[in-house]
Design an enzyme around this catalytic site. Structure first.
Site, PDB file in Angstrom:
ATOM      1  N   CYS A  12      31.331  77.530  73.813  1.00  0.00           N
ATOM      2  CA  CYS A  12      30.396  77.983  72.776  1.00  0.00           C
ATOM      3  C   CYS A  12      30.821  77.313  71.473  1.00  0.00           C
ATOM      4  CB  CYS A  12      30.316  79.510  72.671  1.00  0.00           C
ATOM      5  SG  CYS A  12      31.782  80.344  72.079  1.00  0.00           S
ATOM      6  N   CYS A  86      25.998  75.664  72.495  1.00  0.00           N
ATOM      7  CA  CYS A  86      26.659  74.536  71.834  1.00  0.00           C
ATOM      8  C   CYS A  86      25.760  73.310  71.765  1.00  0.00           C
ATOM      9  CB  CYS A  86      27.994  74.199  72.485  1.00  0.00           C
ATOM     10  SG  CYS A  86      27.909  73.422  74.088  1.00  0.00           S
ATOM     11  N   CYS A  90      28.126  69.136  74.103  1.00  0.00           N
ATOM     12  CA  CYS A  90      28.845  69.103  75.368  1.00  0.00           C
ATOM     13  C   CYS A  90      28.476  67.848  76.150  1.00  0.00           C
ATOM     14  CB  CYS A  90      28.515  70.354  76.179  1.00  0.00           C
ATOM     15  SG  CYS A  90      29.605  70.598  77.566  1.00  0.00           S
TER      16      CYS A  90
END
Length: 134
Positions: A12, A86, A90
């Site tokens: 996160c 996020c 990522c």
């Protein structure tokens, strides 16, 4: 000797609430059957104290956890990558299992509002573990 246990990475933004609670549940419920990592795209200085309190209510101690920055090697080494808000931070590698869990960020919320988030995370982790380790 290589470790053949499946690995899960919870990500996160701040690595202070949702991902830390998910990692705590995965460690508790998965035991030695899984490897667990958590990280954040913009890690906070400390784990959210309300998240710590909510997890303590169910007997899981995440007080010693520290937010850490997401590393590409963590993604590369993981079988399942679970993101929680996020966004594009990522990295994506072929052959990995990716899930994005749409969960309310517990930052700034009182304990009464964090409990349902915690409980939803527990349910999702249980489902994830069933799919990974049976």
């Amino acid at each position: 000797m290589t470790d053949d246990r499946p690995s899960i990475l919870f990500v996160c933004v701040h690595n202070a609430g949702r991902s830390q609670m998910a990692a705590g549940f995965a460690r508790e419920l998965g035991g030695d059957r899984v490897q667990v990592l958590s990280a954040g795209s913009e890690p906070a200085e400390h784990v959210n104290p309300v998240a710590v309190e909510a997890m303590a209510e169910v007997g899981i101690d995440i007080a010693g956890a520290s937010p850490r920055v997401l590393a590409v090697d963590d993604v590369r080494a993981s079988d399942a990558v679970i993101t929680m808000g996020c966004g594009d931070a990522c990295p994506v590698f072929p052959g990995k299992r990716y899930e994005d869990w749409d969960l309310t960020d517990p930052a700034g919320l009182p304990l009464e509002q964090v409990r349902p988030i915690r409980d939803e995370i527990r349910a999702r982790v249980q489902t994830l573990l069933t799919g990974l380790v049976g």
